[in-house]
Motif scaffolding. Structure first.
Motif, PDB file in Angstrom:
ATOM      1  N   UNK A  67       1.296  -1.197  -0.553  1.00 55.01           N
ATOM      2  CA  UNK A  67       0.153  -0.189   0.184  1.00 55.01           C
ATOM      3  C   UNK A  67       1.184   1.430  -0.026  1.00 55.01           C
ATOM      4  N   UNK A  68       1.667   0.999   0.353  1.00 54.04           N
ATOM      5  CA  UNK A  68       2.692   2.457   0.939  1.00 54.04           C
ATOM      6  C   UNK A  68       3.055   2.687  -0.920  1.00 54.04           C
ATOM      7  N   UNK A  69       4.122   1.517  -0.676  1.00 53.28           N
ATOM      8  CA  UNK A  69       4.062   1.844  -2.682  1.00 53.28           C
ATOM      9  C   UNK A  69       3.331   2.168  -3.956  1.00 53.28           C
ATOM     10  N   UNK A  70       1.835   1.753  -3.764  1.00 54.32           N
ATOM     11  CA  UNK A  70       1.346   2.385  -4.321  1.00 54.32           C
ATOM     12  C   UNK A  70       1.014   3.483  -4.455  1.00 54.32           C
ATOM     13  N   UNK A  71       0.825   3.745  -3.150  1.00 53.80           N
ATOM     14  CA  UNK A  71       0.327   5.848  -2.649  1.00 53.80           C
ATOM     15  C   UNK A  71       1.839   6.446  -2.455  1.00 53.80           C
ATOM     16  N   UNK A  72       2.544   6.365  -2.983  1.00 53.29           N
ATOM     17  CA  UNK A  72       3.349   7.850  -2.929  1.00 53.29           C
ATOM     18  C   UNK A  72       2.630   8.367  -4.258  1.00 53.29           C
ATOM     19  N   UNK A  73       2.987   7.819  -5.236  1.00 53.93           N
ATOM     20  CA  UNK A  73       2.527   8.901  -6.627  1.00 53.93           C
ATOM     21  C   UNK A  73       3.607   9.729  -7.093  1.00 53.93           C
ATOM     22  N   UNK A  74       4.465   9.230  -6.436  1.00 55.90           N
ATOM     23  CA  UNK A  74       5.797   9.968  -7.230  1.00 55.90           C
ATOM     24  C   UNK A  74       5.767  10.571  -9.180  1.00 55.90           C
ATOM     25  N   UNK A  75       7.251  11.047  -9.173  1.00 55.10           N
ATOM     26  CA  UNK A  75       7.494  11.330 -10.981  1.00 55.10           C
ATOM     27  C   UNK A  75       8.741  10.627 -11.371  1.00 55.10           C
ATOM     28  N   UNK A  76       8.871   9.698 -10.762  1.00 59.13           N
ATOM     29  CA  UNK A  76      10.056   9.120 -11.297  1.00 59.13           C
ATOM     30  C   UNK A  76       9.757   7.257 -11.260  1.00 59.13           C
ATOM     31  N   UNK A  77      10.118   6.630 -12.141  1.00 56.24           N
ATOM     32  CA  UNK A  77       9.959   4.971 -12.208  1.00 56.24           C
ATOM     33  C   UNK A  77      11.339   4.627 -11.006  1.00 56.24           C
ATOM     34  N   UNK A  78      11.085   3.664 -10.984  1.00 57.01           N
ATOM     35  CA  UNK A  78      11.685   2.667  -9.807  1.00 57.01           C
ATOM     36  C   UNK A  78      12.799   2.056 -10.679  1.00 57.01           C
ATOM     37  N   UNK A  79      13.123   2.370 -11.615  1.00 58.19           N
ATOM     38  CA  UNK A  79      14.367   1.940 -12.500  1.00 58.19           C
ATOM     39  C   UNK A  79      15.176   3.419 -12.226  1.00 58.19           C
ATOM     40  N   UNK A  80      14.689   4.178 -12.332  1.00 52.98           N
ATOM     41  CA  UNK A  80      15.449   5.940 -12.406  1.00 52.98           C
ATOM     42  C   UNK A  80      16.441   5.640 -11.329  1.00 52.98           C
ATOM     43  N   UNK A  81      15.944   4.723  -9.981  1.00 50.92           N
ATOM     44  CA  UNK A  81      16.501   5.456  -8.803  1.00 50.92           C
ATOM     45  C   UNK A  81      17.447   3.914  -8.274  1.00 50.92           C
ATOM     46  N   UNK A  82      16.950   2.630  -9.363  1.00 47.45           N
ATOM     47  CA  UNK A  82      17.917   1.899  -8.930  1.00 47.45           C
ATOM     48  C   UNK A  82      19.216   1.542 -10.153  1.00 47.45           C
ATOM     49  N   UNK A  83      18.835   2.182 -11.279  1.00 47.61           N
ATOM     50  CA  UNK A  83      19.890   2.956 -11.991  1.00 47.61           C
ATOM     51  C   UNK A  83      21.079   4.113 -11.021  1.00 47.61           C
ATOM     52  N   UNK A  84      20.219   5.018 -10.177  1.00 53.68           N
ATOM     53  CA  UNK A  84      20.906   5.630 -10.075  1.00 53.68           C
ATOM     54  C   UNK A  84      22.028   5.385  -8.423  1.00 53.68           C
ATOM     55  N   UNK A  85      21.377   4.090  -8.019  1.00 55.23           N
ATOM     56  CA  UNK A  85      21.985   3.889  -6.976  1.00 55.23           C
ATOM     57  C   UNK A  85      22.560   2.576  -7.356  1.00 55.23           C
ATOM     58  N   UNK A  86      23.031   1.705  -8.781  1.00 58.24           N
ATOM     59  CA  UNK A  86      23.513   1.363  -9.364  1.00 58.24           C
ATOM     60  C   UNK A  86      25.467   1.626  -9.568  1.00 58.24           C
ATOM     61  N   UNK A  87      25.286   2.776  -9.879  1.00 58.00           N
ATOM     62  CA  UNK A  87      26.202   3.587 -10.561  1.00 58.00           C
ATOM     63  C   UNK A  87      26.873   4.280  -9.585  1.00 58.00           C
ATOM     64  N   UNK A  88      26.402   4.253  -7.747  1.00 55.75           N
ATOM     65  CA  UNK A  88      26.604   4.644  -7.155  1.00 55.75           C
ATOM     66  C   UNK A  88      27.892   3.638  -6.410  1.00 55.75           C
ATOM     67  N   UNK A  89      27.095   2.491  -6.157  1.00 58.58           N
ATOM     68  CA  UNK A  89      28.245   1.180  -5.595  1.00 58.58           C
ATOM     69  C   UNK A  89      29.041   0.848  -6.817  1.00 58.58           C
ATOM     70  N   UNK A  90      28.334   1.018  -7.951  1.00 58.51           N
ATOM     71  CA  UNK A  90      29.625   1.024  -8.567  1.00 58.51           C
ATOM     72  C   UNK A  90      31.085   1.355  -8.928  1.00 58.51           C
ATOM     73  N   UNK A  91      30.980   3.456  -8.155  1.00 55.74           N
ATOM     74  CA  UNK A  91      31.999   4.136  -8.371  1.00 55.74           C
ATOM     75  C   UNK A  91      32.327   4.128  -7.084  1.00 55.74           C
TER      76      UNK A  91
END
Length: 636
Positions: free
Chosen positions: A487-511
């Motif tokens: 329910x919490x995931x569905x009700x955020x109703x933000x503007x960025x996809x999960x993939x955008x956050x995942x990509x940013x996290x992955x770049x951070x960890x890789x670096x």
């Protein structure tokens, strides 16, 4: 938290046999009354479920694929190790044991590794009995080839499709048990929480990925065979669906997480070509048997590879590691590739690549020999890159691959949560700080076919396990936790996809926590990850509902777990102030750039305990080396 490894005493060679004899058994009549949940249906999960079904237990097997045949085990290419010594080249159980201990940089348990080497010989016989079409010599004997980090030929293979063939064999055994009614298969169903009753693992909460239905499933023991977590880096060689959710949920319920920073970087993957690329493609390590890695000697040399003469080429692995050459272990080879690319001598777009060249072996042995050995791999490379590797060298670059870290387990493969067993890549047990090639398939099948069926029986024979209904209070509470999170995931109703956050996290960890790490980078990552996680819960967009097929919801839940797990990974990397195997801290290296291990301070398993709203606590399991004294790990 108490870490009791339960390693048997006595001579190394007889530990496993004596331990099996001392274990309590469940009588055939009583097995009919016991149910075991197996989560995951790859090599470890399918082999465990089929074997437990054959023994007479009732098994509920869960996978999030539409069929176990789609498990990521199918992607393994190069082969499976076994100490059969068919080549009569000096191999033995003892040598496989030594190679694995050394390859893991003396960060694994001797008893577990020796057992793995012992059992390896049975695995091949089991697979042949299941009809696995291993490559054979002209006289009919099973063929072998070499892999990185060893000097013998012990790897059995099915061209470049070994994982696929082994999985089909395990799947056929699983289907037989499904037909017999011993195994109930739950496809397209994902574990979202663990159910503990009186401190024992007694069930799971799962979501039907087609209908969205959330339900509790109870049993007498739970087995996790859910693979690794290298998709935390976003780009990895793992299938896009691979995730950390099952093991991370178990960690939050009290299962220790061991050595999460030991994440392997595979040296031979196709380099990334686009910022929106979702995954990387592995090229089998077996290619390094005949392919030679090189780069131009000068960074300004941009000629096509065919125009660069031999004196202007740097065969860097052969130069740095003359004894092993192109078959140096994965961690060693990956860092060597990174070094020449960082020097500006990399090839291809952005200089992220080195050549893997087969021209010499084609000239010496002929095109057809190479085509017979690696034809499907060359075809796959051509389909992805549009380049013909028979005419021009392949371009390869390291990529996140296998994870040696995982839930802590004792000698019986049970976690610190009673009744929760963990097998295959999901546990930490056998590979230390670096996995040798062709050992993942070996461990998955060893755990599933030959180790867990013995050890889980002892637990079921000795534990007090009263019947638990599916609507037990703990089950209802676990379902409520899952529903609240969805329910919490569905009700955020933000503007960025999960993939955008995942990509940013992955770049951070890789670096900051990728092929090399340092204190400054890890500290920076630990500051950035909570901020990114807060942004996720404030601005993630998850369309649709939870009451139907919703892949964005599935994915968002996994990314949410990665955003928490990434902190644990960085804490472990910061804590381990040494370089060993796949964990390379830049502050701890020799003058010639080799890892500097610290056995006096860090010869232990770092097992982390979850603490809500605070830094996790590390517990240490000392590693004793009675039979193979730790030495400098040199491949030069």
């Amino acid at each position: 938290m108490r870490l009791d490894s339960k390693i048997p005493s006595g001579p190394l060679e007889s530990k496993w046999d004596r331990h099996r004899f001392s274990e309590k058994l469940v009588s055939p009549n009583n097995k009919r009354n016991l149910t075991v949940i197996v989560v995951g249906a790859g090599l470890a999960g399918a082999s465990a479920a089929s074997t437990l079904g054959q023994l007479g237990y009732h098994v509920s097997c869960f996978c999030f694929h539409d069929s176990p045949r789609r498990a990521h085990s199918i992607a393994a290419q190069g082969g499976i190790n076994a100490a059969k010594n068919y080549q009569d080249d000096g191999d033995s159980v003892g040598r496989l044991f030594y190679d694995t201990i050394k390859g893991g940089d003396f960060r694994s348990r001797e008893a577990n590794v020796y057992r793995l080497a012992q059992v390896s010989t049975q695995i091949v016989d089991q697979c042949v009995a299941l009809g696995i079409p291993f490559a054979r010599e002209y006289g009919g004997q099973l063929a072998n080839r070499s892999f990185g980090g060893v000097q013998v030929s012990r790897t059995f293979y099915c061209r470049g499709q070994t994982g696929q063939q082994l999985l089909l064999g395990a799947y056929s055994a699983l289907c037989w048990q499904i037909e017999r009614g011993q195994v109930t298969m739950h496809p397209r169903t994902e574990l979202l929480d663990l159910i503990l009753v009186d401190g024992q693992a007694r069930g799971i909460v799962a979501r039907d990925l087609v209908t969205g239905r959330i339900s509790a499933h109870m049993a007498h023991a739970v087995v996790l065979a859910t693979g690794g977590y290298s998709n935390v880096y976003y780009l990895s060689t793992n299938a896009s669906g691979c995730n950390v959710t099952a093991t991370y949920r178990a960690w939050k319920h009290g299962a220790a997480f061991a050595n999460p920073c030991f994440t392997q970087i595979h040296p031979t993957a196709i380099p990334p070509g686009d910022v929106h690329q979702a995954k990387l493609t592995l090229m089998s390590e077996s290619l390094r048997n005949d392919g030679r890695l090189w780069v131009p000697k000068l960074s300004a040399d941009h000629r096509s590879p065919g125009d660069i003469p031999l004196p202007d080429r740097d065969y860097f692995l052969e130069r740095r590691y003359p004894r092993f050459g192109n078959l140096a272990p994965r961690d060693i080879a990956s860092r060597a590739v990174k070094v020449v690319c960082d020097e500006g001598r990399g090839v291809g777009p952005g200089g992220r690549g080195v050549y893997l060249d087969f021209s010499d072996v084609m000239e010496q042995q002929g095109l057809e020999v190479v085509r017979e050995r690696y034809g499907n791999l060359f075809e796959m490379y051509h389909r992805i890159t549009g380049e013909d590797a028979y005419q021009v060298p392949m371009r390869i670059y390291p990529a996140p691959h296998y994870t040696m870290g995982g839930l802590w387990v004792d000698y019986n493969l049970m976690s610190t949560v009673p009744g929760l067993f963990v097998i295959g890549e999901a546990n930490f047990a056998d590979h230390g700080a670096n996995r040798l090639g062709a050992s993942s398939l070996m461990q998955g099948l060893a755990d599933g076919y030959f180790i867990l069926p013995y050890t889980i029986g002892h637990y079921l024979a000795t534990a007090t396990l009263p019947p638990i209904p599916d609507d037990h209070a703990e089950a209802r509470e676990a379902i409520q936790r899952v529903e609240t999170r969805i329910h919490r995931l569905l009700t955020v109703k933000g503007c960025r996809t999960a993939a955008m956050f995942h990509r940013e996290l992955g770049t951070l960890l890789w670096n900051h926590c990728g092929m090399s790490r340092n204190e400054s980078g890890l500290t920076s990552a630990l500051r950035a990850i909570p901020t990114l996680r807060e942004e996720f819960w404030r601005d993630v967009m998850v369309p649709g509902s939870g009451n139907s097929f919703n892949q964005e919801l599935e994915y968002a839940g996994r990314v949410a777990d990665y955003l928490e797990f990434a902190e644990l990974l960085c804490h472990d990397a910061l804590h381990r102030q040494e370089s060993c195997g796949a964990h390379f801290r830049e502050e701890y290296q020799t003058e010639d750039g080799e890892p500097r291990r610290d056995d006096a301070q860090f010869a232990y398993v770092a097992a982390w305990e979850y603490r809500e709203e605070t830094v996790p606590v590390v517990h240490k399991e000392p590693l004793a080396f009675e039979f193979v004294p730790p030495t400098m790990r040199s491949y030069q």
